[in-house]
Scaffold this motif. Structure first.
Motif, PDB file in Angstrom:
ATOM      1  N   UNK A 115       0.830  -1.211   0.000  1.00 16.80           N
ATOM      2  CA  UNK A 115       0.000   0.000   0.000  1.00 16.80           C
ATOM      3  C   UNK A 115       0.863   1.258   0.000  1.00 16.80           C
ATOM      4  N   UNK A 116       1.907   1.254   0.803  1.00 18.58           N
ATOM      5  CA  UNK A 116       2.799   2.414   0.891  1.00 18.58           C
ATOM      6  C   UNK A 116       3.492   2.662  -0.451  1.00 18.58           C
ATOM      7  N   UNK A 117       3.949   1.590  -1.082  1.00 18.65           N
ATOM      8  CA  UNK A 117       4.649   1.733  -2.360  1.00 18.65           C
ATOM      9  C   UNK A 117       3.698   2.100  -3.497  1.00 18.65           C
ATOM     10  N   UNK A 118       2.448   1.672  -3.379  1.00 14.09           N
ATOM     11  CA  UNK A 118       1.469   2.082  -4.383  1.00 14.09           C
ATOM     12  C   UNK A 118       1.301   3.597  -4.361  1.00 14.09           C
ATOM     13  N   UNK A 119       1.260   4.164  -3.159  1.00 12.76           N
ATOM     14  CA  UNK A 119       1.156   5.623  -3.030  1.00 12.76           C
ATOM     15  C   UNK A 119       2.368   6.325  -3.641  1.00 12.76           C
ATOM     16  N   UNK A 120       3.514   5.629  -3.623  1.00 12.34           N
ATOM     17  CA  UNK A 120       4.744   6.211  -4.180  1.00 12.34           C
ATOM     18  C   UNK A 120       4.829   6.040  -5.691  1.00 12.34           C
ATOM     19  N   UNK A 121       3.882   5.303  -6.275  1.00 11.10           N
ATOM     20  CA  UNK A 121       3.826   5.192  -7.728  1.00 11.10           C
ATOM     21  C   UNK A 121       4.659   4.090  -8.342  1.00 11.10           C
ATOM     22  N   UNK A 122       4.753   2.933  -7.673  1.00  8.54           N
ATOM     23  CA  UNK A 122       5.530   1.839  -8.244  1.00  8.54           C
ATOM     24  C   UNK A 122       4.843   1.269  -9.489  1.00  8.54           C
ATOM     25  N   UNK A 123       5.669   0.795 -10.429  1.00  3.91           N
ATOM     26  CA  UNK A 123       5.151   0.175 -11.649  1.00  3.91           C
ATOM     27  C   UNK A 123       5.002  -1.328 -11.485  1.00  3.91           C
ATOM     28  N   UNK A 124       5.750  -1.913 -10.526  1.00  2.00           N
ATOM     29  CA  UNK A 124       5.712  -3.358 -10.310  1.00  2.00           C
ATOM     30  C   UNK A 124       6.334  -3.669  -8.957  1.00  2.00           C
ATOM     31  N   UNK A 125       6.033  -4.859  -8.457  1.00  2.00           N
ATOM     32  CA  UNK A 125       6.607  -5.347  -7.207  1.00  2.00           C
ATOM     33  C   UNK A 125       7.391  -6.630  -7.473  1.00  2.00           C
ATOM     34  N   UNK A 126       8.408  -6.855  -6.610  1.00  2.00           N
ATOM     35  CA  UNK A 126       9.154  -8.111  -6.619  1.00  2.00           C
ATOM     36  C   UNK A 126       9.277  -8.566  -5.172  1.00  2.00           C
ATOM     37  N   UNK A 127       9.030  -9.845  -4.911  1.00  2.00           N
ATOM     38  CA  UNK A 127       9.137 -10.386  -3.538  1.00  2.00           C
ATOM     39  C   UNK A 127       8.503 -11.773  -3.492  1.00  2.00           C
ATOM     40  N   UNK A 128       8.253 -12.297  -2.313  1.00  2.00           N
ATOM     41  CA  UNK A 128       8.493 -11.763  -0.980  1.00  2.00           C
ATOM     42  C   UNK A 128       9.252 -12.779  -0.107  1.00  2.00           C
ATOM     43  N   UNK A 129       9.804 -13.810  -0.706  1.00  2.00           N
ATOM     44  CA  UNK A 129      10.459 -14.954  -0.086  1.00  2.00           C
ATOM     45  C   UNK A 129       9.468 -15.913   0.565  1.00  2.00           C
ATOM     46  N   UNK A 130       8.669 -15.477   1.521  1.00  2.00           N
ATOM     47  CA  UNK A 130       7.730 -16.373   2.200  1.00  2.00           C
ATOM     48  C   UNK A 130       6.396 -16.426   1.451  1.00  2.00           C
ATOM     49  N   UNK A 131       5.888 -17.635   1.244  1.00  2.00           N
ATOM     50  CA  UNK A 131       4.636 -17.802   0.492  1.00  2.00           C
ATOM     51  C   UNK A 131       3.455 -17.066   1.111  1.00  2.00           C
ATOM     52  N   UNK A 132       3.216 -17.168   2.428  1.00  2.00           N
ATOM     53  CA  UNK A 132       2.054 -16.464   2.984  1.00  2.00           C
ATOM     54  C   UNK A 132       2.114 -14.955   2.765  1.00  2.00           C
ATOM     55  N   UNK A 133       3.297 -14.380   2.889  1.00  2.00           N
ATOM     56  CA  UNK A 133       3.441 -12.938   2.661  1.00  2.00           C
ATOM     57  C   UNK A 133       3.217 -12.625   1.186  1.00  2.00           C
ATOM     58  N   UNK A 134       3.774 -13.450   0.305  1.00  2.00           N
ATOM     59  CA  UNK A 134       3.602 -13.245  -1.129  1.00  2.00           C
ATOM     60  C   UNK A 134       2.151 -13.362  -1.567  1.00  2.00           C
ATOM     61  N   UNK A 135       1.433 -14.298  -0.991  1.00  2.00           N
ATOM     62  CA  UNK A 135       0.019 -14.485  -1.330  1.00  2.00           C
ATOM     63  C   UNK A 135      -0.776 -13.236  -0.974  1.00  2.00           C
ATOM     64  N   UNK A 136      -0.584 -12.739   0.237  1.00  2.00           N
ATOM     65  CA  UNK A 136      -1.339 -11.558   0.681  1.00  2.00           C
ATOM     66  C   UNK A 136      -0.889 -10.288  -0.043  1.00  2.00           C
ATOM     67  N   UNK A 137       0.415 -10.138  -0.223  1.00  2.00           N
ATOM     68  CA  UNK A 137       0.936  -8.924  -0.852  1.00  2.00           C
ATOM     69  C   UNK A 137       0.524  -8.831  -2.315  1.00  2.00           C
ATOM     70  N   UNK A 138       0.568  -9.943  -3.031  1.00  2.00           N
ATOM     71  CA  UNK A 138       0.180  -9.930  -4.445  1.00  2.00           C
ATOM     72  C   UNK A 138      -1.320  -9.705  -4.596  1.00  2.00           C
ATOM     73  N   UNK A 139      -2.104 -10.186  -3.626  1.00  2.00           N
ATOM     74  CA  UNK A 139      -3.547  -9.928  -3.626  1.00  2.00           C
ATOM     75  C   UNK A 139      -3.808  -8.425  -3.455  1.00  2.00           C
ATOM     76  N   UNK A 140      -3.022  -7.794  -2.577  1.00  2.00           N
ATOM     77  CA  UNK A 140      -3.169  -6.349  -2.376  1.00  2.00           C
ATOM     78  C   UNK A 140      -2.784  -5.591  -3.642  1.00  2.00           C
ATOM     79  N   UNK A 141      -1.731  -6.047  -4.317  1.00  2.00           N
ATOM     80  CA  UNK A 141      -1.296  -5.388  -5.561  1.00  2.00           C
ATOM     81  C   UNK A 141      -2.316  -5.555  -6.678  1.00  2.00           C
TER      82      UNK A 141
END
Length: 405
Positions: free
Chosen positions: A98-124
């Motif tokens: 959410x914070x990086x979306x406000x900063x205007x990111x074009x894409x994300x890369x991550x997150x090592x742990x599957x549970x974090x990646x699942x939630x973070x990609x859902x937010x993206x």
């Protein structure tokens, strides 16, 4: 007597000169806007080492893209890394998105742990922002129907299939010394999902899964687990856990001299140069099916030397994150834009060549690269050797392992 001179000034020069005089940014020849990339890893918390290694690989790739002239199809636009720390917590990973979306990111890369990646990609996905998984084994990452998620490496389903096939071939060639196994796994999505797949596949190569033993993260003592394993007397122990628990379990089994035909893992989070160099006797003869670099790739060997020259180890997090940034850079070149819809389309049609990895051609189906594959490694004499697939092998496997005296 002074002589006047006429100077021809173009409209473009006049505007640029006026802008400079007024302290305004020049329009002509201006550097194109940087492409902001959100890079999220757990650089603190119980898997901080893995997250730091992932960040290292990603930032090295950003540096290399920029040194090579940036994204040429976008006028040499540079990549700008926005670094986030998930702290090994799902809610923090989402907050970083959410914070990086406000900063205007074009894409994300991550997150090592599957549970974090699942939630973070859902937010993206709410913003249709591409999310490239560098490390994250769960196949839930790419089976939810999200159009913004892409994973270059294979997930635990493909890794289990490839690992079981290799284990079956080794066991057959050795006269089938292994007929039973105990599976020890971390209790999150990654370890539990992998363990269930392993238990279902082992009978296909004539090996019975006697028991699945889950453990919390972190776990500080495996003495009772080792005693339980000794009482069941399996031929194999198969592990699926993160760095600290992986190393601690292996060390406990070694210290208690639990005799096994093999200590095998699929996506063993601690099977890396750090483990093998620091505890060579414990690691000796252990095998792992995991992400690995192509030992025959000159580019991979050159990057390995750079990483080691900087005092770090060339672990899988480094070259997977590096390759994932390069995948994004390639997609930006094809899209010619940081527009999210165009970037998603470019990733979906990508034929990126992952030169550092032992992969076939890149082809995404529902966000999963069909060309990604794992390698099977074995720790031998303080080093890590590839034992399968044959075209990338650097040594012959030792199986079964010698017994303790």
């Amino acid at each position: 007597m002074s002589r006047s001179r006429k100077v021809s000034v173009s409209r473009r020069s006049f505007i640029a000169g006026t802008a400079a005089a007024l302290g305004l940014p020049a329009i002509a020849g201006a550097q194109p806007a940087a492409v902001k990339v959100g890079i999220i890893h757990p650089v603190t918390g119980f898997v901080a080492y893995n997250g730091q290694q992932g960040r290292l690989g990603a930032t090295m790739a950003v540096e290399d893209v920029n040194k090579a002239g940036g994204i040429k199809a976008m006028g040499g636009a540079r990549l700008e890394a926005l670094l986030g720390d998930s702290q090994s917590k799902v809610e923090v990973g989402v907050s970083e998105v959410e914070k990086m979306n406000e900063a205007g990111v074009a894409a994300y890369i991550g997150c090592f742990q599957s549970p974090v990646g699942i939630a973070a990609s859902q937010a993206a996905a709410k913003y249709n922002t591409p999310f490239l998984i560098d490390v994250g084994a769960s196949d839930l990452l790419v089976t939810r129907g999200l159009k913004n998620v892409f994973r270059l490496k294979p997930g635990f389903g493909a890794c289990v299939d490839q690992g079981i096939a290799a284990l079956g071939a080794l066991n057959e060639a050795a006269g089938k010394p292994a007929r039973s196994a105990v599976i020890v796994h971390e209790s999150g999505e990654f370890g539990t999902g992998t363990a269930k797949l392993l238990a279902g596949k082992l009978p296909s190569v004539g090996i019975e899964a006697k028991e699945l033993i889950g453990h919390d993260n972190p776990t500080r003592n495996f003495d009772n687990v080792a005693l339980r394993i000794r009482s069941m007397a399996p031929d194999l122990v198969i592990m699926s856990n993160y760095q600290n628990e992986y190393v601690l379990l292996a060390r406990t089994l070694y210290q208690q001299k639990v005799n096994l035909a093999g200590l095998f893992s699929v996506l063993g989070g601690g099977f890396n140069y750090k483990f093998v160099k620091e505890l060579p006797d414990v690691a000796q003869y252990m095998m792992d099916t995991n992400h690995w670099f192509n030992p025959k790739s000159d580019k991979a060997q050159a990057l390995k030397k750079r990483v080691e020259a900087g005092g770090a180890l060339f672990t899988f997090e480094v070259y997977l994150a590096y390759s994932t940034v390069m995948l994004l850079a390639d997609a930006l070149e094809h899209a010619g834009s940081a527009d999210k819809a165009k970037l998603v389309a470019a990733l979906d049609a990508s034929t990126f060549k992952a030169e550092l990895l032992p992969y076939g051609p890149t082809k995404f189906v529902n966000g999963q690269n069909q060309g990604g594959r794992a390698a099977v490694m074995q720790a031998l004499k303080g080093d890590i050797e590839v034992i399968a697939p044959p075209e990338f092998a650097s040594a012959k496997a030792v199986f079964p392992r010698p017994k303790f005296g």
